[in-house]
Design an enzyme around this catalytic site. Structure first.
Site, PDB file in Angstrom:
ATOM      1  N   LEU A 124       0.858  -1.189   0.000  1.00 20.30           N
ATOM      2  CA  LEU A 124       0.000   0.000   0.000  1.00 20.30           C
ATOM      3  C   LEU A 124       0.891   1.236   0.000  1.00 20.30           C
ATOM      4  CD1 LEU A 124      -2.554  -1.079   2.797  1.00 20.30           C
ATOM      5  CD2 LEU A 124      -2.814  -1.325   0.314  1.00 20.30           C
ATOM      6  N   VAL A 157       4.670  -1.338   3.117  1.00 20.64           N
ATOM      7  CA  VAL A 157       4.445   0.065   2.773  1.00 20.64           C
ATOM      8  C   VAL A 157       5.286   0.443   1.562  1.00 20.64           C
ATOM      9  CG1 VAL A 157       4.616   2.429   3.594  1.00 20.64           C
ATOM     10  CG2 VAL A 157       3.973   0.609   5.179  1.00 20.64           C
ATOM     11  N   LYS A 158       4.636   1.101   0.602  1.00 25.71           N
ATOM     12  CA  LYS A 158       5.354   1.526  -0.609  1.00 25.71           C
ATOM     13  C   LYS A 158       5.736   2.997  -0.503  1.00 25.71           C
ATOM     14  CE  LYS A 158       4.170  -0.019  -5.132  1.00 25.71           C
ATOM     15  NZ  LYS A 158       3.089  -0.258  -6.093  1.00 25.71           N
ATOM     16  N   LEU A 159       7.024   3.252  -0.719  1.00 28.73           N
ATOM     17  CA  LEU A 159       7.513   4.643  -0.708  1.00 28.73           C
ATOM     18  C   LEU A 159       8.149   4.950  -2.057  1.00 28.73           C
ATOM     19  CD1 LEU A 159       9.604   4.874   2.609  1.00 28.73           C
ATOM     20  CD2 LEU A 159       7.143   5.249   2.330  1.00 28.73           C
TER      21      LEU A 159
END
Ligand code: G3P
Length: 218
Positions: free
Chosen positions: A56, A82-84
């Site tokens: 996400l 978590v996508k950064l």
């Protein structure tokens, strides 16, 4: 190699989960918009459907904002990654989130050097965008093979996720290059499952047997 579906549409995720061929899901803000349904509801349904990683993406562009979002997203479910974005602010956030044991997928990667940096900072997944590189006439598979070699040279544990898949050929390239994961749009997964010669062959097997007048074995 793991196969993920690149989609924020719970119906698409459900159909591929029923086939048993997907190991996880990746989403991004564009896919959330395309799904056209309440994003939070969609994510809840996806998390309930798939027993595997679900990436996400944060929407902040500054490190503080990214970290705040990442902490909250990671609390939604144990499977959340978590996508950064791979920007200077994204790198700052990655280092701190790694120390907090939050799993991070570094996205929008287009070079072997970007991949080197995120691995050094402890990214859980790196996402080179193959299709977008091929779209501009660069050779995605060359970049991805370089990333594989660099990671093997230094025993980096960061998983290589072949993203921005456009075709079954990309999936084969990902597997041959030793990627850990390929994330595919629903339409590409469908193309992997179906082959016209399989359908033609099955039809012929059944019609031949029917014509023979023989009785089935069981
Ligand atoms: O998950 C992100 C990535 O797969 C994007 O794909 O088709 O928008 O380049 P695309």
């Amino acid at each position: 190699m793991k196969l993920f579906i690149d989609s924020a549409n719970p119906e698409e995720v459900k159909k591929m989960a029923e086939l048993g061929i997907i190991d996880g899901v990746t989403t991004n803000p564009s896919l959330a918009t395309k799904a056209g349904i309440d994003y939070r509801k969609a994510v809840d349904q996806i998390l309930a459907t798939v027993d595997g990683n679900v990436s996400l993406e944060v929407l902040s562009t500054d490190a503080q904002g990214m970290m705040g979002e990442a902490r909250n997203l990671s609390k939604l479910h144990n499977n959340v990654v978590v996508k950064l974005p791979t920007t200077p602010e994204g790198l700052k956030a990655l280092k701190i989130l790694k120390a907090e044991k939050i799993r991070v997928n570094m996205t929008l990667v287009f070079s072997a050097n970007q991949a080197l940096l995120v691995a050094k900072l402890g990214a859980y997944i790196v996402s080179p965008f193959a299709g977008r590189l091929d779209d501009i006439g660069a050779s995605a598979i060359d970049v991805i093979s370089e990333i594989r070699q660099i990671y093997d040279n230094f025993a980096f544990e960061t998983q290589i996720l072949f993203a921005s898949v456009r075709s079954p050929l990309h999936v084969k390239q990902a597997a041959l290059a030793g990627c850990d994961i390929a994330t595919c749009p629903y339409e590409v997964l469908e193309k992997l499952v179906h082959h016209p010669l399989t359908d033609v062959g099955l039809k012929k097997f059944l019609s031949d047997f029917k014509e023979s007048g023989q009785k089935p074995l069981v």
